[in-house]
Design a protein around this motif. Structure first.
Motif, mmCIF file in Angstrom:
data_model
loop_
_atom_site.group_PDB
_atom_site.id
_atom_site.type_symbol
_atom_site.label_atom_id
_atom_site.label_comp_id
_atom_site.label_asym_id
_atom_site.label_seq_id
_atom_site.Cartn_x
_atom_site.Cartn_y
_atom_site.Cartn_z
ATOM 1 N N HIS A 110 0.844 -1.186 0.000
ATOM 2 C CA HIS A 110 0.000 0.000 0.000
ATOM 3 C C HIS A 110 0.880 1.236 0.000
ATOM 4 N N LYS A 111 0.288 2.373 -0.381
ATOM 5 C CA LYS A 111 1.019 3.633 -0.300
ATOM 6 C C LYS A 111 0.034 4.769 -0.057
ATOM 7 N N ARG A 112 0.547 5.786 0.646
ATOM 8 C CA ARG A 112 -0.268 6.956 0.945
ATOM 9 C C ARG A 112 0.284 8.137 0.165
ATOM 10 N N GLU A 113 -0.598 8.811 -0.569
ATOM 11 C CA GLU A 113 -0.171 9.940 -1.375
ATOM 12 C C GLU A 113 -0.379 11.245 -0.609
ATOM 13 N N GLY A 114 0.085 12.328 -1.193
ATOM 14 C CA GLY A 114 0.118 13.599 -0.480
ATOM 15 C C GLY A 114 -1.235 14.173 -0.133
ATOM 16 N N ASP A 115 -2.288 13.827 -0.886
ATOM 17 C CA ASP A 115 -3.603 14.411 -0.603
ATOM 18 C C ASP A 115 -4.409 13.585 0.398
ATOM 19 N N ALA A 116 -3.819 12.538 0.991
ATOM 20 C CA ALA A 116 -4.520 11.724 1.983
ATOM 21 C C ALA A 116 -4.729 12.519 3.268
ATOM 22 N N VAL A 117 -5.861 12.326 3.897
ATOM 23 C CA VAL A 117 -6.155 12.982 5.174
ATOM 24 C C VAL A 117 -5.363 12.277 6.272
ATOM 25 N N ARG A 118 -4.628 13.044 7.069
ATOM 26 C CA ARG A 118 -3.794 12.479 8.131
ATOM 27 C C ARG A 118 -4.480 12.612 9.486
ATOM 28 N N LYS A 119 -4.017 11.781 10.415
ATOM 29 C CA LYS A 119 -4.580 11.826 11.762
ATOM 30 C C LYS A 119 -4.382 13.193 12.391
ATOM 31 N N GLU A 120 -3.240 13.785 12.097
ATOM 32 C CA GLU A 120 -2.918 15.064 12.707
ATOM 33 C C GLU A 120 -3.845 16.185 12.228
ATOM 34 N N ASP A 121 -4.496 15.974 11.049
ATOM 35 C CA ASP A 121 -5.367 17.016 10.503
ATOM 36 C C ASP A 121 -6.736 17.051 11.172
ATOM 37 N N LEU A 122 -7.043 16.011 11.934
ATOM 38 C CA LEU A 122 -8.368 15.916 12.545
ATOM 39 C C LEU A 122 -8.349 16.467 13.958
ATOM 40 N N THR A 123 -9.475 17.022 14.376
ATOM 41 C CA THR A 123 -9.592 17.528 15.733
ATOM 42 C C THR A 123 -9.817 16.372 16.693
ATOM 43 N N GLY A 124 -9.311 16.510 17.863
ATOM 44 C CA GLY A 124 -9.494 15.455 18.870
ATOM 45 C C GLY A 124 -10.557 15.794 19.881
ATOM 46 N N ALA A 125 -11.372 16.808 19.585
ATOM 47 C CA ALA A 125 -12.387 17.246 20.540
ATOM 48 C C ALA A 125 -13.445 16.173 20.735
ATOM 49 N N ASP A 126 -13.965 16.143 21.967
ATOM 50 C CA ASP A 126 -15.032 15.183 22.263
ATOM 51 C C ASP A 126 -16.263 15.493 21.413
ATOM 52 N N GLY A 127 -16.885 14.446 20.886
ATOM 53 C CA GLY A 127 -18.096 14.608 20.088
ATOM 54 C C GLY A 127 -17.848 14.921 18.629
ATOM 55 N N SER A 128 -16.583 15.029 18.221
ATOM 56 C CA SER A 128 -16.306 15.298 16.809
ATOM 57 C C SER A 128 -16.615 14.064 15.967
ATOM 58 N N LYS A 129 -17.082 14.276 14.754
ATOM 59 C CA LYS A 129 -17.494 13.181 13.886
ATOM 60 C C LYS A 129 -16.323 12.670 13.055
ATOM 61 N N LEU A 130 -16.424 11.390 12.656
ATOM 62 C CA LEU A 130 -15.402 10.797 11.809
ATOM 63 C C LEU A 130 -15.485 11.383 10.405
ATOM 64 N N ARG A 131 -14.344 11.484 9.747
ATOM 65 C CA ARG A 131 -14.292 11.987 8.380
ATOM 66 C C ARG A 131 -14.480 10.813 7.413
ATOM 67 N N PHE A 132 -15.522 10.882 6.575
ATOM 68 C CA PHE A 132 -15.774 9.825 5.602
ATOM 69 C C PHE A 132 -14.919 10.088 4.362
ATOM 70 N N THR A 133 -13.729 9.518 4.329
ATOM 71 C CA THR A 133 -12.793 9.771 3.242
ATOM 72 C C THR A 133 -12.035 8.510 2.865
ATOM 73 N N THR A 134 -11.689 8.394 1.585
ATOM 74 C CA THR A 134 -10.802 7.322 1.099
ATOM 75 C C THR A 134 -9.699 7.914 0.226
ATOM 76 N N LYS A 135 -9.606 9.226 0.212
ATOM 77 C CA LYS A 135 -8.699 9.933 -0.691
ATOM 78 C C LYS A 135 -7.234 9.678 -0.340
ATOM 79 N N GLY A 136 -6.419 9.479 -1.388
ATOM 80 C CA GLY A 136 -4.971 9.430 -1.220
ATOM 81 C C GLY A 136 -4.384 8.079 -0.892
ATOM 82 N N TRP A 137 -5.172 7.016 -0.912
ATOM 83 C CA TRP A 137 -4.658 5.681 -0.582
ATOM 84 C C TRP A 137 -4.789 4.764 -1.797
ATOM 85 N N LYS A 138 -3.708 4.005 -2.055
ATOM 86 C CA LYS A 138 -3.703 3.013 -3.132
ATOM 87 C C LYS A 138 -3.150 1.693 -2.619
#
Length: 685
Positions: free
Chosen positions: A4-32
């Motif tokens: 597998h490989k992750r490309e530059g436009d993939a959403v990273r863990k660091e880009d997401l907020t860690g606040a309580d109650g935040s929703k998951l990001r429905f994404t598949t972008k940037g992975w092959k």
């Protein structure tokens, strides 16, 4: 999946907020993912594509490579891993396996068919294939090699389907792949005669001693020209000398999206223009024309009933109509010689003429053969998993069983194959009800409400119904033409002149285009009932009724009501209104078939309050919520379209269609009114 490989436009863990109650990001972008195919080649595939085709493979790979906490996987992989078994079972249940029917291996391709013939040392499948291609050949115009299709024609395809008949005859059918062609821009509707019309006219035929003759049209669809512009490229089934050539489709073919419509309109044109029959406005697939009886010269109607390629003719000259009119001359249909004659097998059941104890002749319809075959198939399915049908079943449901409060495990979690099979069983059972087994109508209706989320208990009860059918398979519905006599004192005509309807001048509205009625009338009587708040979850009531013409059961109904009624009065009134709605339609249908309807319909119910509010001119409505049903039923009484009267609940046959009854005198008494041979002998005396 090997990498597998992750490309530059993939959403990273660091880009997401860690606040309580935040929703998951429905994404598949940037992975092959690097996939190894069966031919040894490699290819990088986007996650969005691979997730749809192989979700379990991707989820297991992500888990093995510690990717589950990545945004592209965390929103769907945990759920997929939990449902892994159900997903795999769903896929496996749809995988084509070796098909065996009546103990005979059924091929899927021409190559396999020829291989089976070599193994079996015969040519059964080859003969079936040659017969089909000879018959279907008229549908194609094969062009010369290299010649292109005509302008405006689009490419289609088709394949051979093999089957085994009940008499072990092998059958082949070339079927067009209509699911791969564009949807038609116009309606593709093609009708068939309704079951109630068949029952009505068989009763009418027995009442007037009119012969009935049946016939099957051979290769029915091929008699009509195709309205679609399609061609196919010939395969091996067209012969080795034609492989690769273009074949233009000129006739309607099974599988085509509008083939049924093309055949239906062609047959209607023949019936009207060539034979001079008129299509009934009450049922477009009932055709009639006026003729003279061969016995006394009195006028009567000849009828032709059409159910696709199954034809029933009711006439003194029934066989002549089939042979000399439908089966000869220009645009003649090819009739199967062995099928012409007094009907025997019809729509999966056995149709025969019997003599009743009172000396009258009647037609009876038995589903026993179909039921036995269905039970045999269910037993074979259960045997594969070491299960059996219940040993004893006196009623369709187990004692006190209610499907709506069943809390057993969901079938999809236990076995996807069983869940799919439950749907198949309900389809079989509903057809058995259509074939006349009214004694299981209620139970099948109750189970049908749980097709979206079946449970283990629902499947077990479906098997219980088949166990009941196995024990009580010998049943037949007799369309008794014997006149039904009104019990003395029942259905007294009321004087409505001094009611609120007295100055409205309400009378029966007869259709302007109604044909002249000929022959004797058939008296219609109905039994109505409801089970108030019978559903233990929604507390909705259930409507049940059954309609008789003379002594023949014509129609039966069991359905949960669409609204929740607060009282028995309300639910019974809704049931009465539903029954009257149907009666109004049936009276119209009879009139449009040329059958006399000079009398009102006599409707029995077992709720005194409803009957007082429908048949008593001086009653007033106390419940505004029932106003529509109240006035509809009463206005029918004013017009004398129907009259209502009381019957004790122990003699109300509609009770069989509203609540599961235990085995005993009440249940078997009701069953004996509808079906012959199935109830204990004392209930027929």
């Amino acid at each position: 999946i090997v990498d597998h490989k992750r490309e530059g436009d993939a959403v990273r863990k660091e880009d997401l907020t860690g606040a309580d109650g935040s929703k998951l990001r429905f994404t598949t972008k940037g992975w092959k993912f690097k996939c190894l195919w069966k031919d040894g080649s490699y290819e990088w595939v986007h996650l969005s594509d691979l997730k749809e085709s192989n979700p379990v493979d991707v989820a297991e790979y992500a888990q093995a490579n510690q990717l589950l906490d990545e945004p592209a996987f965390t929103w769907w992989c945990p759920y997929t891993l939990r449902k892994k078994t159900a997903i795999l079972n769903a896929v496996n249940s749809r995988v084509c396996r070796s098909n065996v029917k009546y103990g005979i291996r059924v091929p899927r391709t021409l190559k396999e068919a020829r291989q089976l013939d070599r193994i079996n040392g015969n040519n059964c499948w080859e003969a079936a294939y040659e017969k089909e291609m000879k018959n279907v050949g008229i549908a194609f115009r094969i062009l010369e090699e290299g010649q292109p299709p005509p302008p405006g024609y689009t490419k289609s395809s088709g394949h051979l389907v093999f089957d085994v008949k009940m008499d072990f005859t092998r059958k082949a059918r070339w079927v067009k792949d209509g699911h791969k062609t564009a949807d038609p821009e116009t309606s593709s509707y093609a009708g068939v005669v309704s079951k109630e019309s068949i029952r009505v006219l068989l009763t009418h035929a027995a009442l007037h001693d009119i012969p009935v003759c049946a016939a099957d049209i051979r290769n029915a669809y091929l008699s009509a020209k195709s309205s679609e512009k399609h061609y196919v490229v010939c395969g091996l089934e067209f012969g080795e000398h034609n492989v690769g050539k273009v074949a233009v489709i000129e006739r309607a073919l099974y599988g085509g999206k509008v083939a049924g419509r093309d055949y239906w309109h062609h047959l209607r044109k023949i019936m009207h223009d060539k034979l001079g029959f008129t299509s009934s406005r009450g049922d477009p697939d009932v055709w009639f024309r006026e003729a003279r009886r061969t016995t006394d010269g009195s006028p009567y109607y000849e009828y032709v009933l059409i159910y696709t390629d199954d034809i029933l003719v009711i006439s003194d000259n029934a066989e002549a109509i089939l042979r000399n009119e439908l089966g000869s001359g220009e645009d003649a249909f090819e009739l199967k010689e062995e099928s012409i004659g007094k009907p025997n097998q019809y729509l999966g059941g056995k149709l025969s003429e019997v003599t009743l104890n009172n000396g009258n002749k009647a037609w009876q319809f038995s589903s026993a053969q179909y039921v036995k075959e269905a039970v045999k198939n269910v037993e074979a399915y259960l045997a594969d998993t070491g299960r059996k049908l219940p040993r004893r079943a006196l009623t369709p449901f187990s004692s006190a069983y209610r499907p709506e409060i069943d809390v057993s495990r969901e079938l999809h979690e236990v076995s996807e194959a069983d869940a799919a099979y439950f749907h198949s069983l309900i389809g079989v059972l509903r057809w058995i009800v259509e074939l006349g087994r009214a004694d299981i109508c209620l139970e099948v209706s109750m189970l049908s409400s749980h097709l979206a989320l079946p449970r283990e208990g629902h499947l077990e009860q479906a098997f219980h119904i088949f166990a009941y059918l196995k024990e009580h398979h010998n049943a037949a519905m007799v369309f008794d033409p014997t006149e039904w006599n009104i019990p003395q004192g029942d259905f007294v005509k009321q004087d409505w002149n001094y009611s609120i309807y007295g100055c409205d001048g309400l009378e029966v509205d007869l259709p302007d285009d109604m044909p002249k009625p000929l022959g004797n009338m058939m008296r219609m009587h109905v039994y109505v009932d409801s089970d108030h708040a019978g559903d233990e979850i929604t507390r909705r009531s259930r409507t049940g009724f059954v309609v008789f013409l003379n002594g023949a059961p014509i129609y039966w109904f069991s359905k949960r009501q669409t609204s929740c009624e607060t009282s028995t009065f309300g639910s019974e009134f809704i049931a009465m209104k539903t029954a009257c709605d149907y009666v109004k339609g049936l009276r119209y249908k009879l009139r449009m078939m040329g059958i006399a309807v000079p009398e009102p319909t006599y409707i029995y119910g077992d709720n005194q309050s409803v009957l007082a509010n429908t048949g008593n001119p001086g009653s007033t409505l106390k419940k505004k919520s029932s106003a529509i049903a109240y006035h509809f039923v009463r206005e029918g009484c004013v017009r004398d379209e129907w009259r209502t009267d009381y019957i004790n609940t122990h003699f109300n046959v509609a009770d069989l269609f509203t609540k599961p009854l235990p085995s005993g005198a009440k249940r078997w008494g009701h069953v004996a009114r509808l079906l012959h041979y199935v109830a204990p002998r004392e209930y027929y005396q």
